[in-house]
Scaffold this motif. Structure first.
Motif, PDB file in Angstrom:
ATOM      1  N   ASP A   1      80.193   9.225  48.032  1.00  0.00           N
ATOM      2  CA  ASP A   1      80.122  10.050  49.228  1.00  0.00           C
ATOM      3  C   ASP A   1      78.796  10.802  49.157  1.00  0.00           C
ATOM      4  OD1 ASP A   1      80.227  12.250  51.017  1.00  0.00           O
ATOM      5  OD2 ASP A   1      82.407  12.317  50.939  1.00  0.00           O
ATOM      6  N   PHE A   2      77.858  10.442  50.037  1.00  0.00           N
ATOM      7  CA  PHE A   2      76.505  11.002  49.986  1.00  0.00           C
ATOM      8  C   PHE A   2      76.315  12.145  50.983  1.00  0.00           C
ATOM      9  CE2 PHE A   2      75.533   6.730  48.162  1.00  0.00           C
ATOM     10  CZ  PHE A   2      74.905   7.146  46.997  1.00  0.00           C
ATOM     11  N   THR A   3      77.357  12.898  51.244  1.00  0.00           N
ATOM     12  CA  THR A   3      77.250  14.012  52.184  1.00  0.00           C
ATOM     13  C   THR A   3      76.101  14.943  51.829  1.00  0.00           C
ATOM     14  OG1 THR A   3      79.611  13.986  52.738  1.00  0.00           O
ATOM     15  CG2 THR A   3      78.433  16.057  53.087  1.00  0.00           C
ATOM     16  N   THR A   4      75.901  15.213  50.543  1.00  0.00           N
ATOM     17  CA  THR A   4      74.832  16.112  50.097  1.00  0.00           C
ATOM     18  C   THR A   4      73.465  15.613  50.531  1.00  0.00           C
ATOM     19  OG1 THR A   4      76.118  16.843  48.187  1.00  0.00           O
ATOM     20  CG2 THR A   4      73.721  17.146  48.060  1.00  0.00           C
ATOM     21  N   PHE A   5      73.306  14.309  50.597  1.00  0.00           N
ATOM     22  CA  PHE A   5      71.984  13.717  50.791  1.00  0.00           C
ATOM     23  C   PHE A   5      71.806  13.081  52.166  1.00  0.00           C
ATOM     24  CE2 PHE A   5      72.854  13.745  46.226  1.00  0.00           C
ATOM     25  CZ  PHE A   5      71.735  14.420  45.759  1.00  0.00           C
TER      26      PHE A   5
ATOM     27  N   ARG B   1      71.744  17.810  37.128  1.00  0.00           N
ATOM     28  CA  ARG B   1      72.001  18.583  38.343  1.00  0.00           C
ATOM     29  C   ARG B   1      72.099  17.667  39.563  1.00  0.00           C
ATOM     30  NH1 ARG B   1      68.537  23.882  40.514  1.00  0.00           N
ATOM     31  NH2 ARG B   1      69.633  24.078  42.504  1.00  0.00           N
ATOM     32  N   VAL B   2      71.493  16.495  39.485  1.00  0.00           N
ATOM     33  CA  VAL B   2      71.613  15.526  40.583  1.00  0.00           C
ATOM     34  C   VAL B   2      73.069  15.092  40.724  1.00  0.00           C
ATOM     35  CG1 VAL B   2      70.876  13.268  41.448  1.00  0.00           C
ATOM     36  CG2 VAL B   2      69.236  14.749  40.256  1.00  0.00           C
ATOM     37  N   ALA B   3      73.723  14.836  39.581  1.00  0.00           N
ATOM     38  CA  ALA B   3      75.142  14.461  39.612  1.00  0.00           C
ATOM     39  C   ALA B   3      75.986  15.599  40.172  1.00  0.00           C
ATOM     40  CB  ALA B   3      75.609  14.086  38.212  1.00  0.00           C
ATOM     41  N   GLU B   4      75.654  16.820  39.814  1.00  0.00           N
ATOM     42  CA  GLU B   4      76.396  17.975  40.318  1.00  0.00           C
ATOM     43  C   GLU B   4      76.217  18.117  41.829  1.00  0.00           C
ATOM     44  OE1 GLU B   4      74.866  21.222  38.064  1.00  0.00           O
ATOM     45  OE2 GLU B   4      75.620  20.456  36.142  1.00  0.00           O
ATOM     46  N   ALA B   5      74.987  17.898  42.293  1.00  0.00           N
ATOM     47  CA  ALA B   5      74.728  17.980  43.735  1.00  0.00           C
ATOM     48  C   ALA B   5      75.497  16.896  44.483  1.00  0.00           C
ATOM     49  CB  ALA B   5      73.233  17.853  43.998  1.00  0.00           C
ATOM     50  N   LEU B   6      75.516  15.693  43.936  1.00  0.00           N
ATOM     51  CA  LEU B   6      76.243  14.588  44.552  1.00  0.00           C
ATOM     52  C   LEU B   6      77.730  14.924  44.647  1.00  0.00           C
ATOM     53  CD1 LEU B   6      76.264  11.607  45.556  1.00  0.00           C
ATOM     54  CD2 LEU B   6      76.615  10.941  43.172  1.00  0.00           C
ATOM     55  N   ALA B   7      78.298  15.440  43.568  1.00  0.00           N
ATOM     56  CA  ALA B   7      79.718  15.760  43.523  1.00  0.00           C
ATOM     57  C   ALA B   7      80.081  16.903  44.465  1.00  0.00           C
ATOM     58  CB  ALA B   7      80.140  16.106  42.097  1.00  0.00           C
ATOM     59  N   ALA B   8      79.124  17.760  44.760  1.00  0.00           N
ATOM     60  CA  ALA B   8      79.394  18.909  45.634  1.00  0.00           C
ATOM     61  C   ALA B   8      79.733  18.494  47.060  1.00  0.00           C
ATOM     62  CB  ALA B   8      78.197  19.852  45.638  1.00  0.00           C
TER      63      ALA B   8
END
Length: 257
Positions: A153-157, A221-228
């Motif tokens: 789920d790429f909502t962050t990006f 932190r990229v993984a954390e941003a993705l998971a957010a």
């Protein structure tokens, strides 16, 4: 009406994106105007991807329906003549089946993003690459990019105005290479492959990974941003002028290359 596939190269700098807009220069508008010089009527072409303002391409694909049965080479030559002096070129042309569609028949899109680390202003490639004034850590960026490969789920990006039905996409490949330019400075090339992309997805990735390369973000932190799954967790969105639609893949290559 015979249908033709067009492989299109363009400098996106002078254009307000691919998609036709009233009173604004667009790549689609330029090609449709050239088609109207060959067959005087309204033309509507469809493309594999709608690139934003400032984004370039050397592998965009579109299709056009014509009334005359054109020889593909003559059609490309005639279009290139009428496209002058716009920075748009038809680099290949092929006749395709009536139900072939530049967007819906495609099974993969490939993007390239170019980033140059150099403090001095660029002279020859201004508007063609994103320039930053500090060195970047290639290994760290690769580590960060690895978190993005796969189905997520790429909502962050994705842009807040993205019109895709779902933020869930599969990123098949994300490669980053560093080359030494003729001027001696490093250029980082980000290569991405997927069936389809969300609006601003690539620029969101690269802007975030630049922060990783600069040491402002840890790779995890990229993984954390993705998971957010939260747009606010994304790093800066980089400018469009380093981005290129590099190619489109079909079950059978219409251009035979």
């Amino acid at each position: 009406m015979p249908r033709y596939a067009l492989k299109v190269e363009y400098d996106g700098g002078p254009f307000s994106g691919w998609q036709r807009q009233v009173d604004l220069p667009t790549v689609q508008g330029a090609i449709e105007a050239a088609l109207a010089r060959l067959e005087p009527r309204d033309h509507t072409i469809a493309a594999a991807g709608r690139t934003d303002a400032g984004v370039h391409a050397f592998g965009q694909v579109a299709h056009a329906d014509m009334e005359k049965d054109w020889d593909p080479f003559r059609l490309s030559e005639a279009l290139n003549f009428h496209l002058k002096p716009a920075p748009v070129a038809i680099i290949a042309c092929a006749k395709v089946a009536d139900d072939w569609h530049a967007r819906f028949t495609a099974i993969e899109r490939r993007y390239l993003f170019r980033l140059v680390a150099r403090r001095a202003p660029l002279t020859f490639e201004k508007g063609q690459v994103w320039q930053v004034g500090h060195p970047l850590d290639l290994a760290a960026m690769r580590e960060g990019a690895a978190h993005l490969v796969g189905r997520h789920d790429f909502t962050t990006f994705r842009s807040s105005i993205c019109q895709a039905d779902s933020p869930v996409k599969t990123l098949d490949r994300f490669e980053i290479e560093e080359i030494t330019r003729p001027d001696g400075f490093p250029e980082y090339r980000f290569r991405l492959r997927a069936r389809s992309f969300l609006h601003n997805q690539v620029r969101s990735f690269v802007g975030t990974l630049e922060r990783v390369g600069a040491g402002a973000w840890a790779p995890d932190r990229v993984a954390e941003a993705l998971a957010a799954k939260d747009r606010a967790a994304c790093g800066p969105v980089c400018p469009p002028h380093g981005l290129y639609l590099a190619g489109v893949t079909y079950p059978h290559d219409p251009f035979g290359q």
